[in-house]
Design a protein around this motif. Sequence first.
Motif, PDB file in Angstrom:
ATOM      1  N   ALA A   1       0.763  -1.338   0.143  1.00  0.00           N
ATOM      2  CA  ALA A   1       0.078   0.206   0.040  1.00  0.00           C
ATOM      3  C   ALA A   1       0.961   1.251  -0.091  1.00  0.00           C
ATOM      4  O   ALA A   1       1.984   1.200   0.556  1.00  0.00           O
ATOM      5  N   PRO A   2       0.501   2.268  -0.609  1.00  0.00           N
ATOM      6  CA  PRO A   2       1.294   3.515  -0.874  1.00  0.00           C
ATOM      7  C   PRO A   2       1.434   4.155   0.608  1.00  0.00           C
ATOM      8  O   PRO A   2       0.603   4.031   1.528  1.00  0.00           O
ATOM      9  N   LEU A   3       2.640   4.637   1.123  1.00  0.00           N
ATOM     10  CA  LEU A   3       2.931   4.873   2.590  1.00  0.00           C
ATOM     11  C   LEU A   3       1.885   6.293   2.832  1.00  0.00           C
ATOM     12  O   LEU A   3       1.807   6.582   4.011  1.00  0.00           O
ATOM     13  N   SER A   4       1.577   6.961   1.688  1.00  0.00           N
ATOM     14  CA  SER A   4       0.559   8.158   1.750  1.00  0.00           C
ATOM     15  C   SER A   4      -0.626   7.740   2.583  1.00  0.00           C
ATOM     16  O   SER A   4      -1.204   8.590   3.149  1.00  0.00           O
ATOM     17  N   GLU A   5      -1.089   6.473   2.551  1.00  0.00           N
ATOM     18  CA  GLU A   5      -2.382   6.025   3.292  1.00  0.00           C
ATOM     19  C   GLU A   5      -1.877   6.186   4.911  1.00  0.00           C
ATOM     20  O   GLU A   5      -3.221   6.149   5.148  1.00  0.00           O
ATOM     21  N   ILE A   6      -0.992   5.978   5.182  1.00  0.00           N
ATOM     22  CA  ILE A   6      -0.965   5.979   6.576  1.00  0.00           C
ATOM     23  C   ILE A   6      -1.586   7.143   7.338  1.00  0.00           C
ATOM     24  O   ILE A   6      -2.202   7.168   8.195  1.00  0.00           O
ATOM     25  N   ASP A   7      -1.177   8.429   6.894  1.00  0.00           N
ATOM     26  CA  ASP A   7      -1.804   9.547   7.558  1.00  0.00           C
ATOM     27  C   ASP A   7      -3.175   9.680   7.431  1.00  0.00           C
ATOM     28  O   ASP A   7      -3.673   9.947   8.420  1.00  0.00           O
ATOM     29  N   GLU A   8      -3.702   9.197   6.430  1.00  0.00           N
ATOM     30  CA  GLU A   8      -5.320   9.014   6.162  1.00  0.00           C
ATOM     31  C   GLU A   8      -5.833   8.315   7.336  1.00  0.00           C
ATOM     32  O   GLU A   8      -6.797   8.707   7.876  1.00  0.00           O
ATOM     33  N   VAL A   9      -5.185   7.066   7.522  1.00  0.00           N
ATOM     34  CA  VAL A   9      -5.676   6.120   8.359  1.00  0.00           C
ATOM     35  C   VAL A   9      -5.640   6.749   9.699  1.00  0.00           C
ATOM     36  O   VAL A   9      -6.655   6.447  10.620  1.00  0.00           O
ATOM     37  N   PHE A  10      -4.525   7.173  10.113  1.00  0.00           N
ATOM     38  CA  PHE A  10      -4.359   7.832  11.268  1.00  0.00           C
ATOM     39  C   PHE A  10      -5.489   8.778  11.776  1.00  0.00           C
ATOM     40  O   PHE A  10      -6.026   9.297  12.690  1.00  0.00           O
TER      41      PHE A  10
ATOM     42  N   VAL B   1      -8.698   8.655  10.411  1.00  0.00           N
ATOM     43  CA  VAL B   1      -9.792   8.056  10.386  1.00  0.00           C
ATOM     44  C   VAL B   1      -9.828   7.330  11.634  1.00  0.00           C
ATOM     45  O   VAL B   1     -11.054   7.471  12.442  1.00  0.00           O
ATOM     46  N   VAL B   2      -8.863   6.892  12.380  1.00  0.00           N
ATOM     47  CA  VAL B   2      -9.004   6.615  13.771  1.00  0.00           C
ATOM     48  C   VAL B   2      -8.650   7.443  14.835  1.00  0.00           C
ATOM     49  O   VAL B   2      -8.765   6.910  16.125  1.00  0.00           O
ATOM     50  N   GLY B   3      -8.518   8.347  14.334  1.00  0.00           N
ATOM     51  CA  GLY B   3      -8.159   9.553  15.397  1.00  0.00           C
ATOM     52  C   GLY B   3      -6.803   9.558  16.300  1.00  0.00           C
ATOM     53  O   GLY B   3      -7.055   9.692  17.615  1.00  0.00           O
ATOM     54  N   LEU B   4      -6.038   9.040  15.876  1.00  0.00           N
ATOM     55  CA  LEU B   4      -4.539   8.846  16.530  1.00  0.00           C
ATOM     56  C   LEU B   4      -3.701   9.773  16.067  1.00  0.00           C
ATOM     57  O   LEU B   4      -2.427   9.613  16.274  1.00  0.00           O
ATOM     58  N   GLU B   5      -4.063  10.746  15.022  1.00  0.00           N
ATOM     59  CA  GLU B   5      -3.027  11.786  14.711  1.00  0.00           C
ATOM     60  C   GLU B   5      -1.812  12.286  15.501  1.00  0.00           C
ATOM     61  O   GLU B   5      -0.706  12.466  15.329  1.00  0.00           O
ATOM     62  N   ASP B   6      -2.530  12.735  16.779  1.00  0.00           N
ATOM     63  CA  ASP B   6      -1.604  13.448  17.871  1.00  0.00           C
ATOM     64  C   ASP B   6      -0.479  12.289  18.395  1.00  0.00           C
ATOM     65  O   ASP B   6       0.530  12.630  18.923  1.00  0.00           O
ATOM     66  N   ARG B   7      -0.770  11.196  18.175  1.00  0.00           N
ATOM     67  CA  ARG B   7      -0.043  10.286  18.848  1.00  0.00           C
ATOM     68  C   ARG B   7       0.754   9.339  17.896  1.00  0.00           C
ATOM     69  O   ARG B   7       1.468   8.331  18.443  1.00  0.00           O
ATOM     70  N   LYS B   8       0.895   9.665  16.722  1.00  0.00           N
ATOM     71  CA  LYS B   8       1.425   8.758  15.520  1.00  0.00           C
ATOM     72  C   LYS B   8       2.875   8.609  15.716  1.00  0.00           C
ATOM     73  O   LYS B   8       3.193   7.449  15.364  1.00  0.00           O
ATOM     74  N   ASN B   9       3.589   9.473  16.306  1.00  0.00           N
ATOM     75  CA  ASN B   9       4.952   9.401  16.527  1.00  0.00           C
ATOM     76  C   ASN B   9       5.418   8.875  18.030  1.00  0.00           C
ATOM     77  O   ASN B   9       6.404   8.532  18.187  1.00  0.00           O
TER      78      ASN B   9
END
Lengths: 301, 267
Positions: A106-115, A117-125
């Motif tokens: 899957a393209p790596l660009s999907e990862i940010d979208e997925v974060f 959708v599941v509401g984890l953007e703040d904690r992805k790192n």
Amino acid sequence: MTHTPILSIKNLTKYYGNLKALDDLSLDVYGGEILGFLGPNGSGKTTTLGILLGILEASSGSFSWFGEPPTPQQRKKIGALLETPLFYPYLSGYDNLKIIARIKDAPLSEIDEVFKVVGLEDRKNSKFKTYSLGMKQRLAIGAALLGNPDVMILDEPTNGLDPTGIVEIRDLIISIAKRGMTIVLASHLLDEVEKICTHVVVLEQGKKLHAGRVSEVLKSSETIELAAYDMERLKTAITEEDFIADSHSENGMLVVELSRHVDPAEINRLLANKGVYVSHLSARKKSLENYFLELLSEQNV
Amino acid sequence: MFRLIKIDFYKYGKSRTFWVLFITYLVTMTVSIIGIEQFLNKALGQTGADSAVPIPKFSFYSFPYVWHNMAYLAGMFKIFLALIIIFFVTNEFSYRTLRQNIMNGMSRNEFIWSKILFVIIISMAATLVLFFPSLIMGIIKTKALTWEVATRKSFFILAYFYELLVFGSFALFIAFLVKRSALAIGLLAFYYFILEKIIVYKLPDDIAAFLPIKAMGSLIDVPNSALMKLFGVNFREYVATQDIIVSFVWMTIFIAGVFLLMRKRDI
């Protein structure tokens, strides 16, 4: 439906040593269905899903995905969450999903979208091991969403979560389902299945007890409570009707089980035509839970 | 193949444990290579003082002997590399990320190949860790430096790489066999330090040569030093074909064993 099922299971059986964990299970799942796998702990739900995902080897029987025999390649189009979230604890959420994206091509660009959708953007790192249970579960659903899967397999997705977490995950699943994705959801929580699923399969000790639409299960088990001053006349009048499956007295009321859906107003009209005037009439919708317990107790008799 | 290497690199590249282990190895090796001569000369020098026969001081580092000497020395540290392999392979079982990998569409064979590639990369890295310090020490310590003398016995570097591949496959097999890191490390150490030594002791030499650790260990024989020559011992200064073949057979058995273990197993 005439088109080929997305998932077709034929006579699947699995032994763990002498223990028969799965007993001759056959099942078809069609596109767009949200199938609930219902059963007590140890009924064979996870075993079934494990076989479908290539993790466990069936003792006998077969299954096919998208009308073809199973291959690893197909699993790239199946989003799966099995039992507990499984990630590298020392890596961040983002790096964990990166591994999965690479595996799924899957393209790596999907990862940010997925974060998002599941509401984890703040904690992805943040490292995975610092996540709360609810966050881990959401990351696992995010991982399952990578690669735009055609099917999602979710095994007890709300297990171990607090009530807020449960609601969040359920809403998430419902929003995913609205995209038209086919979902197989295993749960021992009936009301979860009732709220989310269109179809249901009930398993016990590895055997399929029942399979059908959730709405049919609920409709077919519709019951009506009735009372009149003359209970005898009421009973005679109502049991003449062809839509009555069963009747019994309960707390001075007549409880009748309908074989098909009949509007309560219609029942009232029919009885009035026969000169019986009810003093009490209420439709009692049986919950999946009652139905489920009934099924299991029938089995144990 | 590059896809698999990339996926595995994501797994280890950001692991602190991995880098701590690897840098520890790098430092230990470099220090050992640079310090071994001084250490031995000091240790032997002391005994030499009381000895009737004068023990010559020897240089480990002059070309072409440096390759053999250092490859032999590095061989004693190979268990450390096996630990890295076991640790990271068994992690996949204990974190159950192997399940996640397979669920997400990796085939079982791809997973095994990713680990074989991991063994190859670790072996390559360790060979470089041997190669550069040896090369530098050789250049510094050789008086009459020519291309011919510098490359003459450099096949020992290749032999070392080969030895690591065979030993790495052994570690890989044990990791897949028992799946738990402590158990796997214990089993490897038990076989390496105790069990095979007992068997070797019981068997005649020509049969014991077919045992895996023995065979891969004798790929690079003890270097002949001036001291050894003094005692009239003469070790092999070449790599024996029999050891190459026996090691290869064992490596094949270990790798085939891994594929066999994973073929029908519930994971």
